[in-house]
Design a protein around this motif. Structure first.
Motif, PDB file in Angstrom:
ATOM      1  N   ILE A  72       1.550  21.830 -30.928  1.00  0.00           N
ATOM      2  CA  ILE A  72       1.701  20.521 -31.578  1.00  0.00           C
ATOM      3  C   ILE A  72       1.809  20.702 -33.500  1.00  0.00           C
ATOM      4  O   ILE A  72       0.002  20.614 -33.247  1.00  0.00           O
ATOM      5  N   GLU A  73       2.329  20.562 -34.008  1.00  0.00           N
ATOM      6  CA  GLU A  73       1.827  20.594 -35.187  1.00  0.00           C
ATOM      7  C   GLU A  73       1.468  19.888 -36.477  1.00  0.00           C
ATOM      8  O   GLU A  73       0.259  18.561 -35.519  1.00  0.00           O
ATOM      9  N   PRO A  74       0.131  20.969 -36.790  1.00  0.00           N
ATOM     10  CA  PRO A  74       0.407  21.857 -37.670  1.00  0.00           C
ATOM     11  C   PRO A  74      -0.414  22.838 -36.706  1.00  0.00           C
ATOM     12  O   PRO A  74      -0.161  24.462 -36.861  1.00  0.00           O
ATOM     13  N   ILE A  75      -0.698  22.923 -35.513  1.00  0.00           N
ATOM     14  CA  ILE A  75      -1.843  24.243 -34.846  1.00  0.00           C
ATOM     15  C   ILE A  75      -0.786  24.563 -33.721  1.00  0.00           C
ATOM     16  O   ILE A  75      -0.154  23.780 -32.541  1.00  0.00           O
ATOM     17  N   ALA A  76      -0.199  25.741 -33.522  1.00  0.00           N
ATOM     18  CA  ALA A  76      -0.248  26.570 -32.277  1.00  0.00           C
ATOM     19  C   ALA A  76      -0.847  27.023 -31.393  1.00  0.00           C
ATOM     20  O   ALA A  76      -1.925  28.051 -32.175  1.00  0.00           O
ATOM     21  N   ASP A  77      -1.321  27.316 -30.530  1.00  0.00           N
ATOM     22  CA  ASP A  77      -2.312  27.494 -29.252  1.00  0.00           C
ATOM     23  C   ASP A  77      -1.722  28.619 -28.747  1.00  0.00           C
ATOM     24  O   ASP A  77      -0.575  28.170 -27.290  1.00  0.00           O
ATOM     25  N   VAL A  78      -2.126  29.531 -28.432  1.00  0.00           N
ATOM     26  CA  VAL A  78      -1.892  30.856 -27.290  1.00  0.00           C
ATOM     27  C   VAL A  78      -2.491  30.656 -26.607  1.00  0.00           C
ATOM     28  O   VAL A  78      -3.979  30.214 -25.973  1.00  0.00           O
ATOM     29  N   GLN A  79      -2.004  29.983 -25.214  1.00  0.00           N
ATOM     30  CA  GLN A  79      -2.588  29.131 -23.598  1.00  0.00           C
ATOM     31  C   GLN A  79      -2.888  30.482 -22.706  1.00  0.00           C
ATOM     32  O   GLN A  79      -3.507  30.482 -22.324  1.00  0.00           O
ATOM     33  N   THR A  80      -2.052  31.922 -23.313  1.00  0.00           N
ATOM     34  CA  THR A  80      -2.129  33.139 -21.989  1.00  0.00           C
ATOM     35  C   THR A  80      -1.461  34.134 -22.293  1.00  0.00           C
ATOM     36  O   THR A  80      -0.182  33.774 -23.138  1.00  0.00           O
ATOM     37  N   ILE A  81      -2.030  35.057 -22.017  1.00  0.00           N
ATOM     38  CA  ILE A  81      -1.268  36.528 -22.072  1.00  0.00           C
ATOM     39  C   ILE A  81      -1.482  37.217 -20.914  1.00  0.00           C
ATOM     40  O   ILE A  81      -3.503  37.417 -20.357  1.00  0.00           O
ATOM     41  N   ALA A  82      -0.613  38.110 -20.276  1.00  0.00           N
ATOM     42  CA  ALA A  82      -1.122  38.929 -18.720  1.00  0.00           C
ATOM     43  C   ALA A  82      -0.340  39.389 -18.453  1.00  0.00           C
ATOM     44  O   ALA A  82       0.817  39.563 -18.584  1.00  0.00           O
ATOM     45  N   VAL A  83      -1.199  41.177 -18.507  1.00  0.00           N
ATOM     46  CA  VAL A  83       0.122  41.929 -18.098  1.00  0.00           C
ATOM     47  C   VAL A  83      -1.016  42.795 -16.637  1.00  0.00           C
ATOM     48  O   VAL A  83      -1.795  43.075 -16.938  1.00  0.00           O
ATOM     49  N   VAL A  84       0.566  43.030 -16.179  1.00  0.00           N
ATOM     50  CA  VAL A  84      -0.928  43.563 -14.552  1.00  0.00           C
ATOM     51  C   VAL A  84      -1.021  45.431 -14.975  1.00  0.00           C
ATOM     52  O   VAL A  84      -1.054  45.954 -15.526  1.00  0.00           O
ATOM     53  N   PRO A  85      -2.332  45.613 -14.682  1.00  0.00           N
ATOM     54  CA  PRO A  85      -3.326  46.052 -14.926  1.00  0.00           C
ATOM     55  C   PRO A  85      -1.817  48.021 -14.623  1.00  0.00           C
ATOM     56  O   PRO A  85      -1.776  48.837 -15.412  1.00  0.00           O
ATOM     57  N   GLY A  86      -1.065  47.924 -13.929  1.00  0.00           N
ATOM     58  CA  GLY A  86      -0.273  48.882 -14.012  1.00  0.00           C
ATOM     59  C   GLY A  86       0.683  49.154 -15.067  1.00  0.00           C
ATOM     60  O   GLY A  86       1.365  50.032 -15.029  1.00  0.00           O
ATOM     61  N   TYR A  87       0.970  48.017 -15.667  1.00  0.00           N
ATOM     62  CA  TYR A  87       1.626  48.534 -16.973  1.00  0.00           C
ATOM     63  C   TYR A  87       0.938  48.268 -18.245  1.00  0.00           C
ATOM     64  O   TYR A  87       1.914  47.842 -18.945  1.00  0.00           O
ATOM     65  N   GLU A  88      -0.244  48.153 -18.214  1.00  0.00           N
ATOM     66  CA  GLU A  88      -0.548  48.991 -19.494  1.00  0.00           C
ATOM     67  C   GLU A  88      -0.662  49.292 -20.448  1.00  0.00           C
ATOM     68  O   GLU A  88      -0.214  50.324 -19.668  1.00  0.00           O
ATOM     69  N   GLY A  89      -0.999  49.217 -21.661  1.00  0.00           N
ATOM     70  CA  GLY A  89      -0.397  50.341 -22.540  1.00  0.00           C
ATOM     71  C   GLY A  89       0.950  50.896 -22.535  1.00  0.00           C
ATOM     72  O   GLY A  89       1.285  51.780 -23.391  1.00  0.00           O
ATOM     73  N   ARG A  90       1.467  49.473 -22.187  1.00  0.00           N
ATOM     74  CA  ARG A  90       3.257  50.287 -23.022  1.00  0.00           C
ATOM     75  C   ARG A  90       4.189  48.709 -23.588  1.00  0.00           C
ATOM     76  O   ARG A  90       5.076  48.997 -23.704  1.00  0.00           O
ATOM     77  N   GLY A  91       3.058  48.039 -23.932  1.00  0.00           N
ATOM     78  CA  GLY A  91       3.117  47.305 -25.480  1.00  0.00           C
ATOM     79  C   GLY A  91       4.405  45.710 -25.189  1.00  0.00           C
ATOM     80  O   GLY A  91       3.857  45.139 -25.493  1.00  0.00           O
ATOM     81  N   ILE A  92       3.386  45.983 -23.521  1.00  0.00           N
ATOM     82  CA  ILE A  92       4.017  44.485 -23.239  1.00  0.00           C
ATOM     83  C   ILE A  92       3.731  43.300 -24.086  1.00  0.00           C
ATOM     84  O   ILE A  92       3.707  41.550 -23.865  1.00  0.00           O
ATOM     85  N   GLY A  93       1.798  43.405 -23.897  1.00  0.00           N
ATOM     86  CA  GLY A  93       0.905  41.963 -24.159  1.00  0.00           C
ATOM     87  C   GLY A  93       1.301  42.055 -25.826  1.00  0.00           C
ATOM     88  O   GLY A  93       1.430  40.855 -26.282  1.00  0.00           O
ATOM     89  N   ALA A  94       1.658  43.280 -26.637  1.00  0.00           N
ATOM     90  CA  ALA A  94       1.810  43.098 -27.711  1.00  0.00           C
ATOM     91  C   ALA A  94       3.244  42.135 -28.018  1.00  0.00           C
ATOM     92  O   ALA A  94       3.366  41.794 -29.164  1.00  0.00           O
ATOM     93  N   THR A  95       4.351  42.934 -27.337  1.00  0.00           N
ATOM     94  CA  THR A  95       5.751  42.215 -26.698  1.00  0.00           C
ATOM     95  C   THR A  95       5.444  40.947 -27.214  1.00  0.00           C
ATOM     96  O   THR A  95       5.333  39.941 -27.750  1.00  0.00           O
ATOM     97  N   LEU A  96       4.810  40.195 -26.431  1.00  0.00           N
ATOM     98  CA  LEU A  96       4.571  38.973 -25.188  1.00  0.00           C
ATOM     99  C   LEU A  96       4.178  38.079 -26.502  1.00  0.00           C
ATOM    100  O   LEU A  96       4.528  37.013 -27.350  1.00  0.00           O
ATOM    101  N   LEU A  97       3.156  39.147 -27.357  1.00  0.00           N
ATOM    102  CA  LEU A  97       2.094  38.223 -28.341  1.00  0.00           C
ATOM    103  C   LEU A  97       3.245  37.846 -29.880  1.00  0.00           C
ATOM    104  O   LEU A  97       3.181  36.621 -30.318  1.00  0.00           O
ATOM    105  N   THR A  98       3.980  39.082 -29.892  1.00  0.00           N
ATOM    106  CA  THR A  98       4.549  38.953 -31.420  1.00  0.00           C
ATOM    107  C   THR A  98       6.060  37.625 -30.893  1.00  0.00           C
ATOM    108  O   THR A  98       5.966  36.646 -31.898  1.00  0.00           O
ATOM    109  N   GLN A  99       6.620  37.201 -29.403  1.00  0.00           N
ATOM    110  CA  GLN A  99       7.062  36.526 -29.696  1.00  0.00           C
ATOM    111  C   GLN A  99       6.300  34.877 -29.695  1.00  0.00           C
ATOM    112  O   GLN A  99       6.450  34.080 -29.625  1.00  0.00           O
TER     113      GLN A  99
END
Length: 192
Positions: A72-99
């Motif tokens: 809601i301009e001018p502020i954006a709020d990251v509501q949630t980011i989650a990655v299942v433990p078996g997929y950690e360390g593969r850049g998924i969270g960073a990719t989601l955050l980037t998007q």
């Protein structure tokens, strides 16, 4: 144009749909047993596309991560980011955050905010690499009494360009609702 992260091979990032909500709700309760959002909250969020964007990360065995943004301009709020433990360390969270950051910029936000658990230094380090700075503390914000650190990324530049520093290597986002310190587990910015 950035080069795709080779750790993301076999993982697709796409828009979250209503059909994804049951699986996301199950993951939410597994990852955040104390602070899980009710399924209805995801349904409510998806019903507001004019101010929300939610994504899922999908592998061959189903949804392995998800993320959401409210803007809601001018502020954006990251509501949630989650990655299942078996997929950690593969850049998924960073990719989601980037998007999410790119979406905030596209929607004209001046700042992106998020909340992260004070006892989660790995996630805090990731956010610092993305350019976030701590601006406030919410004492005893989480149900287990842990403080929330409020972090802000100030956006600059033209619409559609990538945020400075959004290619975080080696870890993914985590933060506010997850227990432990595995940085790919979650960032539940709007969640206790």
């Amino acid at each position: 144009m950035t080069t795709p992260d080779p750790r993301m091979a076999g993982i697709t990032i796409r828009e979250m749909t209503l059909d994804d909500v049951p699986a996301v709700g199950l993951l939410e309760h597994q990852l955040f047993p104390i602070d899980a959002w009710p399924v209805q909250m995801f349904l409510d969020e998806l019903s507001q596309p004019e101010t929300r964007r939610y994504l899922v990360a999908e592998a061959g065995d189903g949804i392995v991560g998800y993320a959401g943004l409210m803007c809601i301009e001018p502020i954006a709020d990251v509501q949630t980011i989650a990655v299942v433990p078996g997929y950690e360390g593969r850049g998924i969270g960073a990719t989601l955050l980037t998007q999410l950051i790119d979406e905030a910029r596209h929607r004209g936000a001046a700042d992106v905010l998020l909340e992260v658990r004070a006892d989660n230094p790995r996630a805090q380090q990731l956010y610092v690499r993305f350019g976030f700075e701590q601006i406030h503390v919410r004492p005893r914000y989480y149900r287990d009494g842990v403080d929330a650190l409020i972090m802000r990324l100030q956006l600059a530049g033209a619409e559609g360009t990538s945020a400075e520093g959004t290619r975080a290597e080696g870890t993914s986002a985590e933060g506010t609702s997850a227990t432990g310190t595995d940085a790919d587990k979650a960032t539940e910015a709007g969640q206790p």
